[in-house]
Motif scaffolding. Structure first.
Motif, PDB file in Angstrom:
ATOM      1  N   HIS A  99       0.835  -1.207   0.000  1.00 52.20           N
ATOM      2  CA  HIS A  99       0.000   0.000   0.000  1.00 52.20           C
ATOM      3  C   HIS A  99       0.873   1.263   0.000  1.00 52.20           C
ATOM      4  O   HIS A  99       0.684   2.160  -0.823  1.00 52.20           O
ATOM      5  N   HIS A 100       1.846   1.311   0.903  1.00 52.42           N
ATOM      6  CA  HIS A 100       2.723   2.487   0.988  1.00 52.42           C
ATOM      7  C   HIS A 100       3.537   2.670  -0.301  1.00 52.42           C
ATOM      8  O   HIS A 100       3.889   3.790  -0.657  1.00 52.42           O
ATOM      9  N   ALA A 101       3.862   1.557  -0.974  1.00 50.98           N
ATOM     10  CA  ALA A 101       4.682   1.636  -2.198  1.00 50.98           C
ATOM     11  C   ALA A 101       3.821   1.901  -3.436  1.00 50.98           C
ATOM     12  O   ALA A 101       4.358   1.983  -4.540  1.00 50.98           O
ATOM     13  N   HIS A 102       2.494   2.047  -3.258  1.00 57.03           N
ATOM     14  CA  HIS A 102       1.543   2.282  -4.361  1.00 57.03           C
ATOM     15  C   HIS A 102       1.588   1.184  -5.407  1.00 57.03           C
ATOM     16  O   HIS A 102       1.508   1.455  -6.613  1.00 57.03           O
ATOM     17  N   CYS A 103       1.729  -0.068  -4.972  1.00 52.45           N
ATOM     18  CA  CYS A 103       1.746  -1.192  -5.918  1.00 52.45           C
ATOM     19  C   CYS A 103       0.320  -1.494  -6.379  1.00 52.45           C
ATOM     20  O   CYS A 103      -0.624  -1.347  -5.617  1.00 52.45           O
ATOM     21  N   GLU A 104       0.194  -1.942  -7.619  1.00 55.28           N
ATOM     22  CA  GLU A 104      -1.120  -2.312  -8.169  1.00 55.28           C
ATOM     23  C   GLU A 104      -1.065  -3.685  -8.823  1.00 55.28           C
ATOM     24  O   GLU A 104      -0.014  -4.087  -9.323  1.00 55.28           O
TER      25      GLU A 104
END
Lengths: 243, 243
Positions: A99-104
């Motif tokens: 979440h913090h790394a903005h992974c999708e």
């Protein structure tokens, strides 16, 4: 929340640039043993042609000895120890990290070893549904004094895709079945190899070499799946570039 | 049983001389982190004056990365990972190991870190009774489909002796209380230090140095207890020699 300390990883939002370190992650492979997760990283690096002869694949969680973590390109590999509490602590911090790394669009696969019931040792099992100690397909969690019952179905499409991948490989017997003691989380799969048949005993008598070769099987299957997906994605982006 | 393979220790009755390796063990100290158990071995070696400047205290379980094990004189130090399943797998093999090695009068102490509820971080807690996730003093185990309820009282005399030891040390606040998620086994104790007060949050914000100094506290207390017992035992054998 100002800062988030991912204590058991030895990482945090205040001390590490998580988007720069992990923003490109698309696959997370998790397994019990730190050594096996390092060896998977070396294996997958060669498979997806991202091996770096200079790199020793340093342990990203070197600041702690709770878990070990390795990364090569879009594939993150994390150890989780043994048992539900140990994997739950890891997944809690992993999901915050993603979440913090903005992974999708991240796929999480457990590649593990397990006992088996009525299966030949060395059989690869792709989990469809997980069960508790009473063999019921549920997972009970106590939250603030209340027992919450969780669904334990795993992603059925992903399970079928992995089974399909195994058929293409045609290297070892793979079955789709139910596994004990796994966790329910979205877009996730469990691929285990059975090391023994519990109906015949609980002693691990196989030679080191045989057990070692069994442990490679889930890695080969998941490696093949990752390669296939990356190839399809490269094809798609190639097509869209030419259109 | 012909041979017994202690798979998660990388040891076995056919491959190792367990009585020669472990026959003199009188204390087993267990804790989550492998690194902490190695550092405890170095600490206790100096305390009981058995340090060997030549020795690096090799990991006896080097053949596996599931657990780490170190030994100095009568003190065995073993890591157990996180959560009940992980410690249960370890204790299962530890108790078989002690049996195969013909050990007698062994005291097992968990020296650990934990969360705390309504306690100042850094408080040392000696466990009297352990509780499950619903805060009831029971541990339920499913054996062949039947739920068996276990008593979770720990050895009350041992707990009181450890508290007494702490009072003599007078170095940090120690309370005797109930701890969550410990296992019930005979002649055993749990000495934990709380790293945070869960009523105030779940973030581990303490500096590395402060957390480090907290982690030493259970080691100092149990080290003192072991020293005291070994001294008493030496006194007794001295007396009987002169009579």
């Amino acid at each position: 929340m100002k800062d988030d300390v991912l204590y058991h990883f030895g990482l945090g939002t205040a001390t590490h640039n998580l988007p720069a370190m992990f923003g490109d992650v698309k696959f997370v492979c998790v397994g019990g043993s730190p050594w096996r997760m390092k060896s998977f990283t070396e294996y997958i690096a060669a498979e997806i042609r991202m091996e770096d002869p200079e790199s020793e694949y340093p342990n990203i969680c070197a600041g702690t000895d709770r878990y070990a973590m390795y990364k090569v390109g879009p594939v993150l590999s994390v150890s989780h120890g043994m048992g539900i509490p140990s994997i739950a602590i890891m997944l809690h911090e992993l999901i915050k990290l993603l979440h913090h790394a903005h992974c999708e669009d991240v796929t999480i696969v457990r590649i593990g070893t397990s006992g088996g019931i009525g299966l030949e040792p060395g059989t690869v099992v792709v989990t469809k549904k997980s069960m508790d100690a009473t063999f019921l397909p549920k997972f009970e969690q106590v939250i603030l004094g209340k027992t919450v019952e969780r669904n334990t179905d795993l992603d059925q499409c992903l399970a079928e895709e992995l089974l399909q991948c195994s058929k293409e490989l045609n290297q070892f017997e793979t079955v789709i079945g139910n596994t004990m003691c796994t966790l329910d989380f979205y877009e996730a799969a469990v691929v285990c190899v059975t090391l023994l048949d519990r109906l015949k005993g609980d002693q691990m008598n196989g030679s080191h070499e045989v057990l070692q070769s069994y442990q490679l099987r889930p890695q080969i299957l998941v490696g093949n799946y990752i390669k296939k997906l990356l190839k399809a994605k490269a094809g798609r982006s190639c097509n869209s570039a030419t259109v």
